[in-house]
Design a protein around this motif. Structure first.
Motif, PDB file in Angstrom:
ATOM      1  N   UNK A 120      26.591  39.976 -88.072  1.00 35.97           N
ATOM      2  CA  UNK A 120      25.035  39.734 -88.105  1.00 35.97           C
ATOM      3  C   UNK A 120      24.250  39.745 -89.405  1.00 35.97           C
ATOM      4  N   UNK A 121      24.755  40.496 -90.319  1.00 35.27           N
ATOM      5  CA  UNK A 121      24.209  40.735 -91.577  1.00 35.27           C
ATOM      6  C   UNK A 121      24.261  39.398 -92.428  1.00 35.27           C
ATOM      7  N   UNK A 122      25.272  38.535 -92.102  1.00 32.76           N
ATOM      8  CA  UNK A 122      25.193  37.158 -92.880  1.00 32.76           C
ATOM      9  C   UNK A 122      24.811  36.070 -92.153  1.00 32.76           C
ATOM     10  N   UNK A 123      24.518  36.274 -90.970  1.00 36.22           N
ATOM     11  CA  UNK A 123      24.456  35.197 -89.971  1.00 36.22           C
ATOM     12  C   UNK A 123      23.285  34.165 -90.268  1.00 36.22           C
ATOM     13  N   UNK A 124      22.265  34.782 -90.762  1.00 34.95           N
ATOM     14  CA  UNK A 124      20.898  33.877 -91.246  1.00 34.95           C
ATOM     15  C   UNK A 124      21.391  33.067 -92.695  1.00 34.95           C
ATOM     16  N   UNK A 125      22.064  33.653 -93.430  1.00 33.92           N
ATOM     17  CA  UNK A 125      22.596  32.934 -94.762  1.00 33.92           C
ATOM     18  C   UNK A 125      23.682  31.867 -94.414  1.00 33.92           C
ATOM     19  N   UNK A 126      24.587  32.471 -93.437  1.00 32.12           N
ATOM     20  CA  UNK A 126      25.598  31.370 -93.009  1.00 32.12           C
ATOM     21  C   UNK A 126      25.002  30.107 -92.369  1.00 32.12           C
ATOM     22  N   UNK A 127      23.850  30.096 -91.398  1.00 35.12           N
ATOM     23  CA  UNK A 127      23.166  29.261 -90.875  1.00 35.12           C
ATOM     24  C   UNK A 127      22.614  28.162 -91.707  1.00 35.12           C
ATOM     25  N   UNK A 171      32.717  29.851 -95.525  1.00 43.06           N
ATOM     26  CA  UNK A 171      31.365  30.620 -95.853  1.00 43.06           C
ATOM     27  C   UNK A 171      32.062  31.816 -96.699  1.00 43.06           C
ATOM     28  N   UNK A 172      33.123  32.388 -96.035  1.00 41.84           N
ATOM     29  CA  UNK A 172      33.543  33.661 -96.501  1.00 41.84           C
ATOM     30  C   UNK A 172      34.378  33.491 -98.103  1.00 41.84           C
ATOM     31  N   UNK A 173      35.011  32.271 -98.029  1.00 40.11           N
ATOM     32  CA  UNK A 173      35.926  32.030 -99.142  1.00 40.11           C
ATOM     33  C   UNK A 173      34.667  31.869-100.426  1.00 40.11           C
ATOM     34  N   UNK A 174      33.630  31.034-100.122  1.00 36.11           N
ATOM     35  CA  UNK A 174      32.827  30.823-101.053  1.00 36.11           C
ATOM     36  C   UNK A 174      31.886  31.823-101.527  1.00 36.11           C
ATOM     37  N   UNK A 175      31.761  33.310-100.674  1.00 35.87           N
ATOM     38  CA  UNK A 175      31.147  34.246-100.871  1.00 35.87           C
ATOM     39  C   UNK A 175      31.833  35.582-100.994  1.00 35.87           C
ATOM     40  N   UNK A 176      33.125  35.478-101.029  1.00 34.48           N
ATOM     41  CA  UNK A 176      33.711  36.588-101.127  1.00 34.48           C
ATOM     42  C   UNK A 176      33.855  37.527-100.198  1.00 34.48           C
ATOM     43  N   UNK A 177      33.667  37.004 -98.984  1.00 36.56           N
ATOM     44  CA  UNK A 177      33.457  37.923 -97.791  1.00 36.56           C
ATOM     45  C   UNK A 177      34.775  38.108 -96.787  1.00 36.56           C
ATOM     46  N   UNK A 178      34.599  39.194 -95.916  1.00 37.23           N
ATOM     47  CA  UNK A 178      35.909  39.481 -95.082  1.00 37.23           C
ATOM     48  C   UNK A 178      35.776  38.383 -93.727  1.00 37.23           C
ATOM     49  N   UNK A 179      36.585  37.391 -93.852  1.00 34.97           N
ATOM     50  CA  UNK A 179      36.561  36.288 -92.660  1.00 34.97           C
ATOM     51  C   UNK A 179      36.947  36.842 -91.325  1.00 34.97           C
ATOM     52  N   UNK A 180      37.759  37.891 -91.427  1.00 37.40           N
ATOM     53  CA  UNK A 180      38.128  38.623 -89.727  1.00 37.40           C
ATOM     54  C   UNK A 180      36.939  39.231 -89.489  1.00 37.40           C
ATOM     55  N   UNK A 181      36.151  39.767 -90.416  1.00 41.50           N
ATOM     56  CA  UNK A 181      34.978  40.595 -89.674  1.00 41.50           C
ATOM     57  C   UNK A 181      33.949  39.347 -89.245  1.00 41.50           C
ATOM     58  N   UNK A 182      33.985  38.207 -89.973  1.00 44.23           N
ATOM     59  CA  UNK A 182      32.790  37.420 -89.410  1.00 44.23           C
ATOM     60  C   UNK A 182      33.185  36.682 -88.149  1.00 44.23           C
ATOM     61  N   UNK A 183      34.436  37.025 -87.814  1.00 41.78           N
ATOM     62  CA  UNK A 183      34.908  36.528 -86.494  1.00 41.78           C
ATOM     63  C   UNK A 183      34.553  37.289 -85.001  1.00 41.78           C
ATOM     64  N   UNK A 184      34.161  38.608 -85.684  1.00 36.13           N
ATOM     65  CA  UNK A 184      34.027  39.544 -84.559  1.00 36.13           C
ATOM     66  C   UNK A 184      32.496  39.643 -84.174  1.00 36.13           C
ATOM     67  N   UNK A 185      32.008  40.171 -83.052  1.00 34.61           N
ATOM     68  CA  UNK A 185      30.763  40.507 -82.632  1.00 34.61           C
ATOM     69  C   UNK A 185      30.163  41.626 -83.273  1.00 34.61           C
ATOM     70  N   UNK A 186      30.139  41.666 -84.562  1.00 34.29           N
ATOM     71  CA  UNK A 186      29.975  42.843 -85.175  1.00 34.29           C
ATOM     72  C   UNK A 186      28.592  42.929 -86.227  1.00 34.29           C
ATOM     73  N   UNK A 187      28.335  43.988 -86.572  1.00 32.32           N
ATOM     74  CA  UNK A 187      27.044  44.276 -87.639  1.00 32.32           C
ATOM     75  C   UNK A 187      27.359  43.285 -88.836  1.00 32.32           C
ATOM     76  N   UNK A 188      28.622  43.473 -89.416  1.00 32.88           N
ATOM     77  CA  UNK A 188      28.968  42.569 -90.538  1.00 32.88           C
ATOM     78  C   UNK A 188      28.440  41.113 -90.345  1.00 32.88           C
TER      79      UNK A 188
END
Length: 212
Positions: free
Chosen positions: A67-74, A48-65
């Motif tokens: 949560x911001x993309x959770x719904x779209x990623x689901x 998902x990070x690769x397809x959307x130009x996002x920070x993969x490491x931030x997606x691995x954390x329990x962070x607001x980052x």
């Protein structure tokens, strides 16, 4: 030599129930050469990070980052899963090199299809653990009900499952003794499965040497 895995610990629970807390502490107490945490969300977040130009490491954390993309990623991952229910499971096992480890700690099982896949492919090895916590406890940890996330399949699909091997109430932060007891039980299970696998491998070697 025993074929990996000899034990697959399947952890599930709602957001902020404490799955990562418990699985991280379990991994810390186990031999790193014998066990590995396998996060089923790992390949989802990576692709998902690769397809959307996002920070993969931030997606691995329990962070607001995250949560911001959770719904779209689901939504994105459900489309992938509809085509092949085992796709992300197989990719996660490869990503975390599961074949090298006898004990797999699956920290984020979310669907009945996940449970069915492991029952189909590793029926003799699985041990399922359901982590529960009250909404009040989860709110104290930062949980806020989010439409499209907390009422989605990824959070609710396992709600009707009752046949867990272990159910752990992780509502009380100060109940350290209870958590230690849970961890001790799981560590004992790991030791027993490793010992049984080693004994079976030794018997196999004896038979091979006798008939060879």
């Amino acid at each position: 030599m025993a074929r990996n895995p000899v034990l697959v610990l399947l952890f599930s629970g709602k957001r902020k129930s404490g799955k990562d807390y418990i699985t991280d502490h379990l991994q810390e107490r186990l031999d790193e050469s014998k066990s590995k945490i396998i996060r089923l969300s790992g390949p989802i977040k990576q692709q998902f990070a690769e397809d959307n130009g996002l920070d993969y490491s931030q997606l691995l954390t329990a962070s607001d980052y995250k949560e911001k993309y959770r719904s779209e990623m689901i939504t994105w991952s459900e489309a992938k899963r509809a085509q092949d229910r085992g796709y992300f499971i197989r990719e996660a096992i490869k990503m975390f090199e599961g074949s090298k480890y006898p004990i797999w700690i699956v920290s984020d099982m979310r669907r009945r299809s996940d449970l069915a896949w492991f029952r189909e492919h590793h029926s003799c090895a699985i041990y399922s653990v359901r982590i529960i916590a009250t909404e009040e406890a989860r709110r104290k940890r930062g949980w806020v009900f989010t439409p499209g996330v907390d009422d989605a399949e990824s959070e609710c699909d396992l709600d009707t499952v009752t046949s867990w091997d272990m159910e752990v109430d992780n509502s009380q932060e100060e109940n350290e003794g209870h958590m230690l007891s849970v961890l001790d039980s799981l560590l004992t299970l790991c030791s027993e499965r490793l010992a049984a696998a080693a004994a079976a491998a030794a018997r196999s070697d004896v038979v091979s040497n006798t008939t060879g």
